[in-house]
Design a protein around this motif. Structure first.
Motif: not given
Length: 654
Positions: A405-407, A529-532, A536-537
């Protein structure tokens, strides 16, 4: 030295298949089970030894073992050989490992079957074919394994051949897969025509320097490869065979859906990742077909009541996630989800088999309920795997699905991410719908049925698979740099130098005198983007919990609510009838084909070919009948003909 044992890995199950197939009735069930499980167990142990040998070798390059020169025809030179690299080792490990657990489970599940030996002969042959597919060092050897798993699926889906529905399901699986296989075969021909070889290493090395990025040639090749993958991995539009494959024994469903056949298409796309990276249009098609299948199959899974069919549509949906990842270039995420899916989906299918075994063969969830206390081990393992597929942390499905989902948002677009997250919501809902209808609430089981837990030989594989579903996420820990074990492991196989490929494409276009498009934007990399990712998690977990809560309200808190919401709704009826896709195919493809064949048989064959042949025979027969008067056998007639001939000669002479 250990790498030289490679050839034994597919050989063991092949030998097991031959022994059980020819001598199974004579050696007895106990020995059949021992040989079947032992052969796959030996393959698993040998895979671990080969894995160790690969780790101990210098460098990270692929190891190839050529058994013999298989085919030499003109410029075509094909070896029968195996390619051992980071990707094939991952596949070999979970195919043999999960396959072994399914074989052990089958000993208990199939114990009462008369054709016990035949089942295990087919199952071993299936393992051999899948190992050939993932270990082959060229496209043609992969295709042989590809056809092998197709043949074995036909045999295993139609195992209960006395049932017409099972025979029809096996035939359907075989025919639908032939459509994809034809496209795959065309792709292999194109590859040989362009590259002059079908060896994986040679083709992948030559591709960036031989074909033009986004060109017509590479687009056609990859689209044909993907059509082949949609057939084998049950994606739109060739997915219809997979739900019907539930006609086979439950261990077959677990093997096909979790560890072998349906993962073959994803593996093939990842193996050819360099080719797909050169075809952006195909990548977009792969991503949208995968995302579309994920949400399409999930909606159907919400309306089914057969416990195995719910899981079948779940498989179509989860494989869709893997293709979504492939389409956006996140190949590691695709393999990661494939591995975790093998753990929890094998557990779910075997768990459903345990339920069916424990309640006398019933598969309708409307006739279950209240099994939690009667089947505690099955329930616990089923619940763990359901939480995993729903994406609840810290279970394996959370890590792998979240990575996809992140990618899909970062490397794809908002539409793909929206389709993926929607499928995640539906997955959590229909999987817990299954859990609540099967294990919770009041019992709806036939009172005459003695509900019981399955024997240990069936529950132990469930416990092991559930454990793997818990810890499998450790292969891809996010956020902490360098902790993604799978990404680090697969990097040598999946590395692709886009800048170099674009440079070669520009050179080829310049030589051909064609305009060079601007590709500079493709080389701009997004910063992580760690925050993103954290956001999303959290959002994906909230989505999963929302699906679970809604299922709880509908099937525990207010069990009458689903009927109230769906009664008289034409949309629900369409989804429940699987969008009428089978009926559409029957009306547009199957019936015209059957009627056309009938017409050809009656007109072209019977009246045309047979009519011509029979007509010639009739004419010759008529002439023969007329000439028979000259061969009567009476001397007086012959004397008359001689006299008439003599008189005729005299007349001609004068």
């Amino acid at each position: 030295m250990l790498l030289k044992l490679t050839f034994l890995i597919p050989l063991y199950p092949l030998i097991g298949s031959i022994i059980n197939g020819f001598f199974g009735l004579k050696i007895g069930k106990r020995m059949v089970g021992f040989i079947a499980c032992g052969s796959v167990g030996l393959s698993f142990l040998t895979t671990l030894l080969v894995f160790l040998g690969f780790l101990l070798q210098e460098g990270t390059g692929a190891f190839e073992q050529v058994a013999f020169s298989w085919m030499v025809v003109g410029d075509l030179n094909v070896d029968f050989g195996f390619q051992i690299d980071q990707l094939s080792l991952i596949m070999m490990t979970f195919v043999t490992g999960v396959g072994f657990l399914i074989h052990v489970y089958s000993i208990g599940y199939m114990q009462e079957e008369y054709s016990y030996y035949r089942f295990f002969a087919y199952l071993n042959l299936f393992m051999f074919s899948m190992l050939l597919l993932v270990m082959g060092n060229n496209f043609l050897l992969m295709f042989i394994g590809w056809e092998g798993v197709g043949c074995c699926s036909y045999l295993l889906v139609g195992y209960y051949f006395e049932k017409k529905s099972a025979c029809d399901a096996g035939t359907k699986a075989f025919i639908v897969n032939r459509v994809g296989d034809f496209a795959f075969l065309l792709a292999i021909m194109f590859i040989f025509d362009i590259f002059g070889t079908i060896d994986f290493t040679d083709v992948m090395h030559a591709a960036p320097e031989t074909v033009i990025y986004g060109g017509e040639t590479i687009t056609i090749i990859t689209l044909l490869l993907f059509v082949g993958a949609t057939g084998k991995s049950a994606q739109i539009p060739l997915y219809t065979w997979l739900p019907d494959a539930m006609e086979g024994p439950t261990p077959v469903s677990a093997l096909i859906h979790a560890a072998t056949m349906v993962t073959a298409g994803v593996f093939m796309v990842v193996r050819c990742s360099i080719l797909f990276n050169l075809a952006p249009m195909t990548m977009m098609v792969v991503a949208f077909v995968g995302a579309g299948t994920a949400i399409f199959a999930a909606t159907i899974g919400m309306t089914q009541f057969d416990i195995k069919r719910v899981l079948a549509y779940s498989t179509c949906s989860q494989i869709g996630y893997m293709f979504l990842a492939c389409g956006i270039g996140a190949y590691t995420a695709a393999i990661f989800h494939m591995v975790t899916h093998a753990f929890f989906k094998a557990c779910l299918f075997l768990g459903s088999g345990s339920v069916i075994h424990g309640i006398g063969g019933e598969q309708d969830m409307r006739k279950m309920g209240g099994l939690k206390s009667e089947m505690p081990v099955t329930y616990a393992t089923f619940l763990v795997s359901t939480l995993a597929i729903a994406g609840i942390p810290p279970l394996s499905g959370f890590f792998s699905k979240d990575e996809v989902l992140y990618h899909s948002l970062v490397d794809g677009n908002v539409i793909l991410w929206g389709m993926g997250i929607s499928a995640a919501l539906l997955t959590a809902f229909y999987m817990f719908r299954l859990v609540f209808m099967t294990f919770h609430g009041e019992s709806r089981v036939d009172p005459d049925v003695h509900v019981h837990e399955s024997p240990k030989i069936m529950t132990m594989p469930l416990v092991i698979l559930a454990g793997l579903a818990v810890v499998g996420g450790l292969l891809g820990i996010p956020l902490i740099h360098g902790w993604h074990i799978l990404q680090n492991w697969l990097e040598p196989v999946l590395y692709f130098d886009l800048a170099s490929a674009l440079s070669h494409s520009e050179h080829l276009l310049h030589e051909a005198g064609e305009h060079t498009p601007s590709w500079s934007h493709l080389l701009v990399k997004e910063e992580h983007n760690t925050l993103l990712e954290i956001s999303l998690m959290i959002f994906s977990v909230v989505v999963g919990i929302t699906g679970i809560v809604f299922a709880y309200v509908c099937y525990i808190k207010k069990p009458d609510l689903p009927e109230t919401l769906t009664k008289g709704q034409w949309g629900y009826d369409i989804v429940k009838n699987k969008y009428m896709v089978d009926e559409l195919y029957d009306a547009t493809i199957v019936k015209p084909t059957v009627e056309g064949s009938q017409l050809l048989w009656e007109k072209a064959d019977n009246q045309g070919i047979d009519g011509t042949v029979n007509g010639v025979a009739n004419v010759i027969g008529w002439f023969s009948k007329q000439l028979r008067v000259f061969q009567s056998g009476f001397v007086r007639n012959y004397a008359l003909f001689i006299a008439m001939g003599f008189i005729g000669l005299l007349i001609i002479s004068f």
